[in-house]
Scaffold this motif. Structure first.
Motif, PDB file in Angstrom:
ATOM      1  N   GLU A 243      50.729 -93.465 -10.604  1.00 31.64           N
ATOM      2  CA  GLU A 243      52.036 -93.802 -11.168  1.00 31.64           C
ATOM      3  C   GLU A 243      52.708 -92.671 -11.939  1.00 31.64           C
ATOM      4  OE1 GLU A 243      51.559 -97.040 -13.979  1.00 31.64           O
ATOM      5  OE2 GLU A 243      50.322 -95.823 -15.296  1.00 31.64           O
ATOM      6  N   HIS A 244      52.005 -91.623 -12.287  1.00 26.02           N
ATOM      7  CA  HIS A 244      52.631 -90.577 -13.116  1.00 26.02           C
ATOM      8  C   HIS A 244      53.344 -89.520 -12.294  1.00 26.02           C
ATOM      9  CE1 HIS A 244      49.446 -91.605 -16.407  1.00 26.02           C
ATOM     10  NE2 HIS A 244      50.418 -92.500 -16.353  1.00 26.02           N
TER      11      HIS A 244
ATOM     12  N   LYS B 275      43.404 -85.834 -17.989  1.00 25.34           N
ATOM     13  CA  LYS B 275      43.901 -87.107 -17.441  1.00 25.34           C
ATOM     14  C   LYS B 275      43.678 -87.198 -15.937  1.00 25.34           C
ATOM     15  CE  LYS B 275      47.597 -87.789 -20.810  1.00 25.34           C
ATOM     16  NZ  LYS B 275      47.004 -88.978 -21.440  1.00 25.34           N
TER      17      LYS B 275
ATOM     18  N   SER C  55      46.801 -93.904 -25.219  1.00 20.20           N
ATOM     19  CA  SER C  55      47.292 -92.552 -24.876  1.00 20.20           C
ATOM     20  C   SER C  55      47.447 -91.678 -26.108  1.00 20.20           C
ATOM     21  CB  SER C  55      48.688 -92.667 -24.274  1.00 20.20           C
ATOM     22  OG  SER C  55      48.650 -92.575 -22.931  1.00 20.20           O
TER      23      SER C  55
ATOM     24  N   HIS D 206      45.595-100.116 -15.349  1.00 21.46           N
ATOM     25  CA  HIS D 206      46.213-101.292 -14.754  1.00 21.46           C
ATOM     26  C   HIS D 206      45.305-101.790 -13.631  1.00 21.46           C
ATOM     27  CE1 HIS D 206      49.451 -99.379 -16.999  1.00 21.46           C
ATOM     28  NE2 HIS D 206      49.263 -98.297 -16.276  1.00 21.46           N
TER      29      HIS D 206
ATOM     30  N   LEU E 231      53.885 -87.079 -17.829  1.00 22.07           N
ATOM     31  CA  LEU E 231      52.515 -86.654 -18.151  1.00 22.07           C
ATOM     32  C   LEU E 231      51.978 -85.610 -17.185  1.00 22.07           C
ATOM     33  CD1 LEU E 231      51.118 -90.203 -19.062  1.00 22.07           C
ATOM     34  CD2 LEU E 231      51.829 -88.384 -20.630  1.00 22.07           C
TER      35      LEU E 231
ATOM     36  N   TYR F 197      40.826 -96.650 -18.908  1.00 19.64           N
ATOM     37  CA  TYR F 197      41.710 -97.800 -19.139  1.00 19.64           C
ATOM     38  C   TYR F 197      42.746 -97.825 -18.043  1.00 19.64           C
ATOM     39  CZ  TYR F 197      44.685 -94.203 -21.373  1.00 19.64           C
ATOM     40  OH  TYR F 197      45.420 -93.079 -21.639  1.00 19.64           O
TER      41      TYR F 197
ATOM     42  N   ASN G   7      40.411 -91.129 -17.797  1.00 19.16           N
ATOM     43  CA  ASN G   7      40.628 -89.961 -18.663  1.00 19.16           C
ATOM     44  C   ASN G   7      39.336 -89.547 -19.367  1.00 19.16           C
ATOM     45  OD1 ASN G   7      43.225 -90.222 -17.903  1.00 19.16           O
ATOM     46  ND2 ASN G   7      44.028 -90.918 -19.865  1.00 19.16           N
TER      47      ASN G   7
ATOM     48  N   ARG H  48      45.876-101.837 -26.550  1.00 18.34           N
ATOM     49  CA  ARG H  48      45.976-101.248 -25.206  1.00 18.34           C
ATOM     50  C   ARG H  48      47.001-100.107 -25.161  1.00 18.34           C
ATOM     51  NH1 ARG H  48      47.161 -98.547 -21.841  1.00 18.34           N
ATOM     52  NH2 ARG H  48      47.555 -98.906 -19.640  1.00 18.34           N
TER      53      ARG H  48
ATOM     54  N   HIS I 227      43.305 -95.192 -15.481  1.00 19.59           N
ATOM     55  CA  HIS I 227      43.489 -93.902 -16.137  1.00 19.59           C
ATOM     56  C   HIS I 227      42.081 -93.451 -16.487  1.00 19.59           C
ATOM     57  CE1 HIS I 227      47.634 -94.423 -15.761  1.00 19.59           C
ATOM     58  NE2 HIS I 227      47.688 -95.467 -16.542  1.00 19.59           N
TER      59      HIS I 227
HETATM   60  C1  2HG Z   1      49.261 -95.987 -19.753  1.00 24.74           C
HETATM   61  O1  2HG Z   1      49.028 -96.822 -18.882  1.00 24.74           O
HETATM   62  C2  2HG Z   1      49.997 -94.755 -19.364  1.00 24.74           C
HETATM   63  O2  2HG Z   1      48.966 -96.159 -20.948  1.00 24.74           O
HETATM   64  C3  2HG Z   1      49.478 -93.459 -19.964  1.00 24.74           C
HETATM   65  O3  2HG Z   1      50.168 -94.651 -18.000  1.00 24.74           O
HETATM   66  C4  2HG Z   1      48.145 -93.055 -19.444  1.00 24.74           C
HETATM   67  O4  2HG Z   1      48.073 -91.287 -21.046  1.00 24.74           O
HETATM   68  C5  2HG Z   1      47.656 -91.724 -19.977  1.00 24.74           C
HETATM   69  O5  2HG Z   1      46.821 -91.127 -19.302  1.00 24.74           O
END
Ligand code: 2HG
Ligand code: FAD
Ligand code: ZN
Length: 474
Positions: A429-430, A345, A334, A380, A74, A378, A389, A330, A387
């Motif tokens: 994490e990306h 993002k 994305s 973790h 990403l 959204y 976003n 969930r 995220h």
């Molecule tokens: C998730 O947790 C992914 O769904 C994608 O890390 C997050 O698209 C994203 O920004």
């Protein structure tokens, strides 16, 4: 260059050196559609020996190499720049599961094996490979290692780096380092395996890996919980940790804006709760065949949460189909964000104790930069990873993509500055890829950047491995 192409054809076979625009197209643009480049060729080696031949030929002709797995990254790290000088080295043909050892708890795979296939091979042997990502049907283990991917089971099992024991890597000059050791204990100097994890293709090409397996967890207790605020979600996490202990595997968050997009765009998606809430948590406990108490534990967590004002309602999955439906809400976010229109993002981590205050302050600040900007938050939350976003504002019912593009730099700077001031990280994490290499370097100390450049210089003195990714040009 004809010489190089001839050498590459000799190394991997004519069919596996792609030079026509139509054949290369899917390898030159990333999943987000933001990064699109050009390449001399896309090369598809079928073995470690062939990867070594390709990299050696590129090294001798001073040709940049861009390793590529499933191309689900990403941050634009797996696609070349616009120069057209690089060779894209796709691991897509290297899909062999080399060995599964349930007693040692290891699986040894080629780097091009798709994550879902690693999970299946582990499951066939009665074990679990716990990494779980929305992209698991396409991303490869090599890409997961190169980005140190996270996902929805990090809370219990850790990031990719905690799941790897050994690697096989083709170095930038074409030599092969065979570090495929499955030992749990090996204190014989610098940890080279961990050096390559998270290096985003800038230090070499990962061709094989020994990964850790865990006891299978066929039992699940899963709930979709309406929570009043991020602060309540964090408090609910503490309850779930205290009661769920080691069974707590997933603790994800999603705001109503994100769920509205899923309900709008994902076929078959339905709201599991009668009344809308601003925020939701997806919570899952997982256990082995003999763990009979998961449902009771989940009930106890939810009762305590409702009594303490941390949750207003919850839906518990009563069947595998219901569980999948909750997960789809969930995991679908994305994809639907992209369908909705322009997105921006921000994959940030904050110290968990400061997450709620940070999120509360950030929203109004962004609205001042771009009125009507939609926060699609959204991620973790159990790992402190949001995220954070953004989607473009709606104007006359349509996504005003241009307004988001114009405000993008200011919005991102505001978020990154605030993350840095809160002792967080701008990439949870990306990875950094092309998108964040410069920004990350600007938030690191001079000493840290010097150390990173010294590592790069030691392994890749010619700067041929994935130039422009992870570290900005000096
Ligand atoms: C998730 O947790 C992914 O769904 C994608 O890390 C997050 O698209 C994203 O920004
Ligand atoms: P690519 O995209 O092909 O490459 C990524 C980087 O790794 C590039 O820098 C590339 O050069 C390098 N690379 C690839 N293979 C090798 C190799 N063999 N040797 C050396 N370098 C290599 N990420 C998360 O962390 N958590 C998530 O929850 C998550 N969910 C996602 C959901 C969706 C819908 C999508 C599209 C992406 C998601 N991602 C997530 C991001 C992405 O899937 C991960 O970064 C994944 O690890 C990338 O794997 P890949 O094989 O697609 O790598
Ligand atoms: Zn994620």
């Amino acid at each position: 260059m004809t010489d190089l192409l001839d050498r590459l054809r000799l190394a991997v076979g004519d069919h596996h050196v792609l030079t026509e625009a139509a054949d290369m197209a899917a390898h030159l643009v990333d999943w987000t559609g933001v990064h699109e480049g050009r390449a001399l060729a896309v090369v598809r080696p079928g073995s470690t020996g062939e990867v070594a031949e390709v990299v050696r030929a590129c090294h001798e002709t001073r040709t940049p190499v861009v390793p590529q797995g499933g191309n689900t990254g990403l941050v634009g790290g797996g696609v070349p720049d616009a120069s057209g000088e690089a060779v894209v080295l796709s691991l897509g043909r290297m899909r062999t599961v080399r060995d599964v050892d349930p007693v040692a708890g290891t699986i040894t795979v080629d780097a091009g094996v798709v994550l879902a296939d690693v999970q299946s091979a582990a499951s066939d042997a009665g074990r679990l490979f716990p990494m779980s990502l929305g992209s698991e049907g396409s991303c490869t283990i090599g890409g997961n290692l190169a980005t140190n991917a996270g996902g929805t089971a990090v809370l219990r099992y850790g990031m990719t780096r905690e799941l790897v024991l050994g690697l096989e890597v083709v170095l930038p000059d074409g030599r092969v380092w065979d570090g495929l050791r499955g030992l749990r204990k090996d204190n014989t100097g610098y940890d080279l395996t961990q050096l390559f994890v998270g290096s985003e293709g800038t230090l070499g090409v990962i061709t094989g890996a020994v990964l850790r397996l865990f006891p299978a967890t066929p039992r699940h207790a899963t709930a979709w919980v309406a929570v009043p605020s991020v602060a309540a979600a964090v408090a609910l996490l503490a309850v779930a940790q205290a009661r769920g202990g080691a069974h707590l595997t997933t603790f994800e968050i999603a705001n109503r804006q994100a769920i509205d997009l899923v309900l709008d765009h994902l076929p078959g998606a339905t709201d599991p709760l009668a009344a809308p809430s601003d925020l939701y948590v997806l919570l899952e406990l997982a256990g082995t065949e003999t763990d009979d108490s998961l449902d009771d534990t989940l009930e106890a967590v939810l009762s305590e949460a409702v009594e303490g004002g941390l949750a207003s309602d919850a839906a518990i999955a009563g069947s595998p189909a219901q569980r999948s439906a909750l997960w789809a809400l969930r995991e679908g976010i994305s994809e639907v964000q992209k369908v909705e229109g322009a997105t921006l993002k921000h994959d940030v981590t904050l110290p968990i104790a400061r997450l709620a205050d940070w999120a509360e302050a950030m929203g109004p600040q962004l609205a001042e930069v771009l009125a009507g900007v939609r926060l699609v938050t959204y991620g973790h939350v159990g790992d402190g990873n949001l995220h954070y976003n953004l989607n473009a504002p709606l104007r006359d019912g349509r996504s005003d993509d241009e307004s988001l593009r114009l405000a993008a730099a200011e919005l991102t700077s505001a978020i990154y500055a605030s993350v840095a001031a809160t002792d967080g990280s701008i990439s949870a994490e990306h990875g950094l890829g092309r998108t964040k290499a410069a920004a990350a370097a600007s938030y690191k100390s001079e000493v840290e950047v010097d150390l990173m450049r010294a590592v790069k210089q030691a392994l890749d003195p010619e700067g041929l491995m994935n130039p422009g990714v992870l570290l900005p040009p000096a």
